[in-house]
Every structure is written in structure tokens, then in C-alpha cells.
Design an enzyme around this catalytic site. Structure first.
Site, PDB file in Angstrom:
ATOM      1  N   HIS A 222       0.763  -5.036   2.312  1.00 52.43           N
ATOM      2  CA  HIS A 222      -0.646  -4.783   2.618  1.00 52.43           C
ATOM      3  C   HIS A 222      -1.552  -5.962   2.290  1.00 52.43           C
ATOM      4  O   HIS A 222      -2.442  -6.304   3.072  1.00 52.43           O
ATOM      5  CB  HIS A 222      -1.087  -3.557   1.818  1.00 52.43           C
ATOM      6  CG  HIS A 222      -2.515  -3.154   2.012  1.00 52.43           C
ATOM      7  ND1 HIS A 222      -3.014  -2.762   3.234  1.00 52.43           N
ATOM      8  CD2 HIS A 222      -3.558  -3.070   1.134  1.00 52.43           C
ATOM      9  CE1 HIS A 222      -4.298  -2.445   3.100  1.00 52.43           C
ATOM     10  NE2 HIS A 222      -4.657  -2.647   1.844  1.00 52.43           N
TER      11      HIS A 222
ATOM     12  N   HIS B  17       0.866  -1.192   0.000  1.00 54.14           N
ATOM     13  CA  HIS B  17       0.000   0.000   0.000  1.00 54.14           C
ATOM     14  C   HIS B  17       0.895   1.233   0.000  1.00 54.14           C
ATOM     15  O   HIS B  17       1.843   1.309   0.777  1.00 54.14           O
ATOM     16  CB  HIS B  17      -0.916  -0.009   1.228  1.00 54.14           C
ATOM     17  CG  HIS B  17      -2.069   0.941   1.097  1.00 54.14           C
ATOM     18  ND1 HIS B  17      -1.898   2.314   1.100  1.00 54.14           N
ATOM     19  CD2 HIS B  17      -3.399   0.731   0.948  1.00 54.14           C
ATOM     20  CE1 HIS B  17      -3.088   2.894   0.958  1.00 54.14           C
ATOM     21  NE2 HIS B  17      -4.016   1.962   0.856  1.00 54.14           N
TER      22      HIS B  17
HETATM   23  P1  FAD Z   1      -9.415 -11.680   7.827  1.00 52.54           P
HETATM   24  O1  FAD Z   1     -10.394 -10.605   7.965  1.00 52.54           O
HETATM   25  O2  FAD Z   1      -7.990 -11.322   7.964  1.00 52.54           O
HETATM   26  O3  FAD Z   1      -9.759 -12.802   8.909  1.00 52.54           O
HETATM   27  C1  FAD Z   1      -8.874 -13.874   9.110  1.00 52.54           C
HETATM   28  C2  FAD Z   1      -9.385 -14.685  10.282  1.00 52.54           C
HETATM   29  O4  FAD Z   1      -8.696 -15.926  10.321  1.00 52.54           O
HETATM   30  C3  FAD Z   1      -9.159 -14.056  11.636  1.00 52.54           C
HETATM   31  O5  FAD Z   1     -10.311 -14.273  12.406  1.00 52.54           O
HETATM   32  C4  FAD Z   1      -7.989 -14.847  12.220  1.00 52.54           C
HETATM   33  O6  FAD Z   1      -7.991 -14.923  13.635  1.00 52.54           O
HETATM   34  C5  FAD Z   1      -8.299 -16.227  11.641  1.00 52.54           C
HETATM   35  N1  FAD Z   1      -7.146 -17.113  11.576  1.00 52.54           N
HETATM   36  C6  FAD Z   1      -6.014 -16.970  10.848  1.00 52.54           C
HETATM   37  N2  FAD Z   1      -5.208 -18.034  11.047  1.00 52.54           N
HETATM   38  C7  FAD Z   1      -5.843 -18.867  11.901  1.00 52.54           C
HETATM   39  C8  FAD Z   1      -5.522 -20.115  12.501  1.00 52.54           C
HETATM   40  N3  FAD Z   1      -4.356 -20.739  12.271  1.00 52.54           N
HETATM   41  N4  FAD Z   1      -6.413 -20.692  13.334  1.00 52.54           N
HETATM   42  C9  FAD Z   1      -7.586 -20.069  13.617  1.00 52.54           C
HETATM   43  N5  FAD Z   1      -7.932 -18.880  13.101  1.00 52.54           N
HETATM   44  C10 FAD Z   1      -7.080 -18.288  12.242  1.00 52.54           C
HETATM   45  N6  FAD Z   1      -9.972  -4.395   1.395  1.00 52.54           N
HETATM   46  C11 FAD Z   1     -10.991  -3.787   0.760  1.00 52.54           C
HETATM   47  O7  FAD Z   1     -11.638  -4.374  -0.098  1.00 52.54           O
HETATM   48  N7  FAD Z   1     -11.322  -2.508   1.100  1.00 52.54           N
HETATM   49  C12 FAD Z   1     -10.651  -1.786   2.039  1.00 52.54           C
HETATM   50  O8  FAD Z   1     -10.989  -0.655   2.318  1.00 52.54           O
HETATM   51  C13 FAD Z   1      -9.554  -2.413   2.697  1.00 52.54           C
HETATM   52  N8  FAD Z   1      -8.825  -1.734   3.631  1.00 52.54           N
HETATM   53  C14 FAD Z   1      -7.851  -2.398   4.310  1.00 52.54           C
HETATM   54  C15 FAD Z   1      -7.163  -1.741   5.326  1.00 52.54           C
HETATM   55  C16 FAD Z   1      -6.226  -2.407   6.084  1.00 52.54           C
HETATM   56  C17 FAD Z   1      -5.481  -1.685   7.169  1.00 52.54           C
HETATM   57  C18 FAD Z   1      -5.959  -3.775   5.820  1.00 52.54           C
HETATM   58  C19 FAD Z   1      -4.960  -4.528   6.643  1.00 52.54           C
HETATM   59  C20 FAD Z   1      -6.618  -4.433   4.794  1.00 52.54           C
HETATM   60  C21 FAD Z   1      -7.559  -3.755   4.033  1.00 52.54           C
HETATM   61  N9  FAD Z   1      -8.250  -4.393   3.003  1.00 52.54           N
HETATM   62  C22 FAD Z   1      -9.265  -3.749   2.358  1.00 52.54           C
HETATM   63  C23 FAD Z   1      -8.058  -5.819   2.742  1.00 52.54           C
HETATM   64  C24 FAD Z   1      -9.193  -6.592   3.431  1.00 52.54           C
HETATM   65  O9  FAD Z   1      -9.474  -5.994   4.673  1.00 52.54           O
HETATM   66  C25 FAD Z   1      -8.844  -8.033   3.655  1.00 52.54           C
HETATM   67  O10 FAD Z   1      -8.335  -8.609   2.488  1.00 52.54           O
HETATM   68  C26 FAD Z   1     -10.083  -8.816   4.084  1.00 52.54           C
HETATM   69  O11 FAD Z   1     -10.670  -8.196   5.206  1.00 52.54           O
HETATM   70  C27 FAD Z   1      -9.721 -10.242   4.406  1.00 52.54           C
HETATM   71  O12 FAD Z   1     -10.832 -10.861   4.973  1.00 52.54           O
HETATM   72  P2  FAD Z   1     -10.746 -12.390   5.348  1.00 52.54           P
HETATM   73  O13 FAD Z   1     -12.054 -12.748   5.929  1.00 52.54           O
HETATM   74  O14 FAD Z   1     -10.236 -13.148   4.213  1.00 52.54           O
HETATM   75  O15 FAD Z   1      -9.582 -12.461   6.458  1.00 52.54           O
HETATM   76  C1  SIN Z   2      -7.565   1.789   1.653  1.00 49.25           C
HETATM   77  O1  SIN Z   2      -8.509   2.243   2.292  1.00 49.25           O
HETATM   78  O2  SIN Z   2      -6.706   2.478   1.093  1.00 49.25           O
HETATM   79  C2  SIN Z   2      -7.440   0.320   1.540  1.00 49.25           C
HETATM   80  C3  SIN Z   2      -8.249  -0.143   0.426  1.00 49.25           C
HETATM   81  C4  SIN Z   2      -7.883  -1.527   0.031  1.00 49.25           C
HETATM   82  O3  SIN Z   2      -6.912  -2.107   0.520  1.00 49.25           O
HETATM   83  O4  SIN Z   2      -8.570  -2.059  -0.825  1.00 49.25           O
END
Ligand code: FAD
Ligand code: SIN
Length: 522
Positions: free
Chosen positions: A349, A241
Site C-alpha cells: 500500500h 494495508h
Molecule cells: P501521487 O499522488 O502518487 O502522485 C505521483 C505523481 O507522479 C503522478 O502524477 C504520477 O504520474 C507522477 N509520476 C511518477 N513517476 C513519474 C515520472 N517518471 N515522470 C513523470 N511523472 C511521474 N494517505 C492518506 O494520508 N490518507 C488516505 O486516506 C489514503 N488513502 C489511500 C488509498 C489508496 C487506495 C492509496 C493507493 C493510497 C492512500 N493513501 C492515503 C496514501 C496517499 O494517497 C499517497 O501517499 C499520496 O497521495 C501520495 O501523494 P504524492 O503526491 O506523493 O504522489
Molecule cells: C484508508 O482509507 O484506509 C487509507 C488510509 C491511509 O492509507 O492512510
């Protein structure tokens, strides 16, 4: 041993939305949702910008969202998948609304749309600058109300159960029978036997020394799937990012959302020069890989530790209303955005690659599914378009649900061996883990960053091999715990990233090897 219908590993947007949908539609089916930290701790919780989806049919169209996604992905997106995800987007967003997620609306009650890099129009649905927190809140609230979902917080999935654990062999076609889960309160490893296992374990940011991701992002799901024999792809496309608050410290850093550039903030170098127009006609709103690489180049040329985001010309009241979280964080760090530029650097990121899945979220292992950031669907190609990630997680959680609703849910009767944990305790364990995690993060940060070289990648692989040997030896002989498992997983993920970087012979999207092509503008 516990036996259940669906084992969902991860309680971010992907895991929660799948669990919710399945539980609601099939009250007789049991769903276990395990999360290694507090139930809400996830990358999802920190998402700022929002969810990309087509709502303003006067200015926007599916074709435009598809074209922007393909353009950002630099030729490596699967166009059928892009089309499917984009077209499904509005339905999934409406579902979120029906589950109680509060997105910002204007006076007319219509959703307010933001803009981010690579998007040709305003199309980002958001809840101020804390969209993820709001999604996580609403989904968790509903999940807690479902009596057929049991949440196991502080339960760590160590390994998937396949024929390998049961018969000691790996047949050509593998099946998954659940996972070994470490209860962090008791230290006991339990066998969760499930007919279907859904990996929703999120990202890998912690593999790098500087990241926007929280401490949970250690790539566990990808490492588990890899060890089990699933196909893993596109790991070389780690997204950096561009604008992460610079405070001179390594580790997790605060993000300054791309949406801030979407409302007109400028990137400047220390001399005050607005440099992005020198690199790309879309300037600050070029796709993320281009902006990050341009900042990297400015910093390398000048030797400065950071660049700056200039918001001084923006309306401070509007800024406060749209970005209260960012405004407060900057204030708390003594950076009033009305008068000072915000110091920023790019940081790790998002991972565009991961566990290969088909359009229904099926991995290459039977009964094992993946969705969200741990999966590789073909949507992002070589570089993810901003805010397409939450959208992808929603669409794939839905697709897995649609596939599984027609499948028999009862677990089979196969006998699964209990986890063997005969290792000894080691009082120096924490020092060992901290030291080796630091070594790993430093080598990834220094040698596998935004701009790579073949020499550095080879060096990184050699250093990694040394860490791997020490850590594997430790893992085999000592009692299992979360720290050593996470380190082992991060080593597996780093190995995949470096190995796939070395195989790539063309610079595309977020992948840049200086030995393949000279650096632009050098
Ligand atoms: P996560 O939300 O990361 O959840 C993972 C889960 O798995 C957690 O509960 C964790 O505890 C669990 N877990 C992991 N390993 C294990 C294990 N071994 N055993 C048990 N549990 C485990 N994307 C967008 O589209 N728009 C945005 O505005 C945006 N902004 C972002 C800002 C930031 C600061 C960040 C870091 C990311 C952003 N992203 C954004 C990316 C997006 O947030 C993520 O890609 C998305 O939320 C991932 O969701 P997920 O459910 O796949 O995983
Ligand atoms: C951001 O708000 O800049 C993050 C957006 C994203 O990771 O998709």
C-alpha cells in the site's frame, strides 16, 4: 532544450500543492509540472480515509497526535519532525479548504472527524470515502488557472541531470540541473533545464504483485534519485494495508478504507471468529502493521485465501452516506454489506522510506527536493500512522516553498548535453517487459512480503540480479520507452528494498524477519 525556474515531477497532492503555492506567490516565475499519465492519475486520486489533523480540541491535542504517530512508528520516527508536521497540520488543512477542497462537515458546520487504526481519537478529515479524488479535483482546477504553470501530461521523466551527465564524473557534492523528459506523444526525449527540481513522484506499489496502488506507482523518482547518487533510506518499511478487497486476481485491487473499521467493522476468519482481540487489545484499530500481520498469520494457519470484514451490524444507511464508493463497489461485485461479509486480504500500500530529505525537503543533492510518498522525512519511522501521508505531503510541499521563495530562481547557464537515443526498436519489446515485470512482482510478493526470512531475501536478491542483467542489456541497446524505464526503475527499487531488509537486524513496525524473532502467537 527548455529552461525554467521549477521543474515539478508529479501531479499528486505533493506536486500540485507546491506548484500552486509557488505560482500564486511569484507570478513571474515559471513552473513546469510533468506527469507521466493523465494529469489527475496518482495515488492521491484513490485516497479514501482522509487527512489526519488535530481539530477537535475538546477530545484531541497535538500531544495525542504526536504520541499516536510515534507509537505507530515503533521507535524509528524523528520526534522533532513528527512535532513539526503535526503542529503544522491544521494550517495546511485550512489552506486546502481555502483552495476549494470540500471536506465533510456536520450540522454545526464543524469538520466531521473519522477514526482509523492507531489513532486514539477521531481526527481524520475526509470527503466521504473519496477524499483524494476531491483534493486532486480542487488542486488541479486551481493549477489550471495559473498562467505561470504549464502542465505536461504523458511526459515521462527518465533521469535527473547532474554533473555525471555533464562531465561524466560524480563529484562528492552533486547538483541537479533538471531532467530528461520523454514526450510520450512524439517519442522525443527533451532536456528540461531547471534551477530547482522537485520530485513528487509518489509510491512503489507496482513492485508487488498485489497492491492498492494504480499503475503509475513504479517508484520512478526514488530510482532516478538513487541512480543520481541521492541518499535513500528505510526502504524495508513497505506498508501493507490490511483490508483490500479479495477477488482472487493479482494486480491493483480495491481498498476497503480503514475508516470502515473506524466505525466498528469486525475482522473475522472463515469460521466466523473475530480474531483481532487475540492479537492486540486495540483489536481492529491496532496500527496497520499489527493488523496486517495478524491477518497474514490467520491465513497461514488456516490455509484460507482471505479473511473477512463484517459490517452486518452497522447501520446500512449511515454506511451508505459515509462510504458511498465502497458500498457501490461491493454491490457491483455482488457483496451486499448488509448481509454478506466482505472478503479481504492485505496488499502492498505505502512506502514509509524513500529519498532522504531534511525538514525543508532538501535531498542530499543540491537543487533537488522531494516531497510526498517518494520522500523519507522521518515522520513515519517503521510504520506510518493512517492518514498521515496526505498531511506529510502538504507540509513538505509548503516547507520547500518556504525555503525556495528566498532563493534566486533563474537557471544557471551550464551547458547540458542532449539525450542520446541511438538504440534500435524491438517488435518483441512488450512481451519482454510484461514477462520480466511479472517475474519481478512475483518474487517481491512471494519472498519480500509481510513476513520475511533471510533465506527468502537472499533468494529474492539472486533472482533479481538475473532480471537486472537482462533488463539492463535491453535498456542499453534498445530505443528508450516508458515500459522499459518503469521496469528498470522497479528493479532499482526492489534492489533497495531487499538490500535494506537484509541489513536490518531488528524487527520493527512494518518490518518482520522470522529469522530474527519467532512469529508472535505461533
Ligand atoms: P501521487 O499522488 O502518487 O502522485 C505521483 C505523481 O507522479 C503522478 O502524477 C504520477 O504520474 C507522477 N509520476 C511518477 N513517476 C513519474 C515520472 N517518471 N515522470 C513523470 N511523472 C511521474 N494517505 C492518506 O494520508 N490518507 C488516505 O486516506 C489514503 N488513502 C489511500 C488509498 C489508496 C487506495 C492509496 C493507493 C493510497 C492512500 N493513501 C492515503 C496514501 C496517499 O494517497 C499517497 O501517499 C499520496 O497521495 C501520495 O501523494 P504524492 O503526491 O506523493 O504522489
Ligand atoms: C484508508 O482509507 O484506509 C487509507 C488510509 C491511509 O492509507 O492512510
Amino acid at each position: 532544450m527548455v529552461t525554467l525556474d521549477y521543474l515539478v515531477i508529479g501531479s499528486g497532492i505533493a506536486g500540485l500543492s507546491f506548484a500552486l503555492k509557488m505560482a500564486h506567490n511569484f507570478p513571474e516565475r515559471t513552473i513546469f509540472l510533468v506527469s507521466k499519465a493523465d494529469e489527475d492519475e496518482s495515488n492521491t486520486k484513490y485516497a479514501q480515509g482522509g487527512v489526519a489533523s488535530v481539530f477537535d480540541l475538546d477530545q484531541d491535542s497535538y500531544q495525542k497526535h504526536i504520541a499516536d504517530t510515534l507509537m505507530a512508528g515503533d521507535g524509528l520516527c524523528d520526534s522533532a519532525i513528527v512535532e513539526m508536521v503535526v503542529m503544522d497540520g491544521p494550517k495546511r488543512v485550512r489552506e486546502l479548504l481555502s483552495w476549494g477542497v470540500r471536506f465533510d462537515t456536520g450540522k454545526n458546520g464543524q469538520l466531521t472527524l473519522g477514526r482509523e487504526g492507531g489513532h486514539s481519537v477521531h481526527r481524520i478529515i475526509h470527503h466521504k470515502d473519496s477524499t483524494g479524488l476531491e483534493i486532486e479535483r480542487a488542486l488541479l482546477e486551481r493549477v489550471r488557472r495559473q498562467s505561470n504553470i504549464t502542465i505536461f501530461q504523458h511526459h515521462f521523466a527518465i533521469d535527473l541531470i547532474t554533473e555525471h551527465q555533464i562531465h561524466g564524473t560524480k563529484p562528492t557534492v552533486l547538483s541537479c540541473f533538471g531532467a530528461y523528459i520523454l514526450d510520450q506523444n512524439t517519442g522525443i526525449v527533451e532536456t528540461f533545464r531547471a534551477r530547482n527540481t522537485i520530485l513528487a513522484t509518489g509510491g512503489i506499489g507496482m513492485v508487488y504483485g498485489h497492491t492498492t496502488n494504480p499503475a503509475i506507482a513504479t517508484g520512478d523518482g526514488i530510482a532516478m534519485a538513487y541512480r543520481a547518487g541521492a541518499r535513500i533510506q528505510d526502504m524495508e518499511f513497505v506498508q501493507f494495508h490490511p483490508t483490500v478487497l479479495y477477488d482472487g486476481k493479482p494486480g491493483q485491487s480495491f481498498l476497503i478504507s480503514e475508516a470502515v473499521r473506524g466505525v466498528g467493522a469486525y475482522l473475522r476468519n472463515k469460521r466466523g471468529h473475530r480474531f483481532m482481540p487475540d492479537y492486540d487489545s486495540r483489536a481492529e484499530l491496532a496500527p496497520r502493521d499489527i493488523v496486517s500481520r495478524s491477518i497474514d498469520q490467520e491465513l497461514k494457519k488456516s490455509g484460507d485465501p482471505c479473511a473477512f470484514l463484517d459490517c452486518k451490524h452497522l447501520d446500512p444507511e449511515a454506511f451508505k452516506t459515509h462510504f458511498p464508493n465502497i458500498y457501490d463497489e461491493c454491490r457491483a461485485r455482488n457483496i451486499p454489506i448488509e448481509t454478506d461479509w466482505i472478503p479481504i486480504v492485505p496488499a502492498a500500500h505505502y512506502l514509509c522510506g524513500g529519498i532522504v530529505v531534511d525538514s525543508q525537503g532538501r535531498t542530499t543533492i543540491n537543487n533537488l527536493f522531494a516531497c510526498g510518498e517518494c520522500s523519507r522525512t522521518g515522520l513515519h519511522g517503521a510504520n506510518r500512522l493512517a492518514s498521515n501521508s496526505l498531511l506529510e505531503a502538504l507540509v513538505y510541499a509548503h516547507n520547500i516553498f518556504e525555503y525556495l521563495e528566498h532563493q534566486e530562481a533563474l537557471p544557471g547557464s551550464i551547458a547540458i548535453p542532449q539525450w542520446e537515443d541511438t538504440g534500435s526498436q524491438d517488435a518483441r519489446e512488450n512481451t519482454f517487459i510484461k514477462h520480466n515485470t511479472g517475474r519481478l512482482q512475483a518474487l517481491m510478493q512471494d519472498y519480500v512480503g509481510i513476513v520475511r526470512s533471510t533465506d527468502h531475501l537472499n533468494k529474492a536478491m539472486d533472482l533479481l540480479d538475473m532480471i537486472y542483467t537482462e533488463v539492463e542489456e535491453h535498456y542499453r541497446t534498445k530505443k528508450v520507452n516508458v515500459g522499459i524505464c518503469e521496469l528498470r526503475n522497479m528493479i532499482n527499487v526492489a534492489h533497495l528494498i531487499i538490500g535494506q531488509c537484509l541489513k536490518r537486524k531488528e524487527n520493527l513496525g512494518g518490518f518482520y524477519n522470522i529469522d530474527l524473532e519467532p512469529y508472535p502467537n505461533d
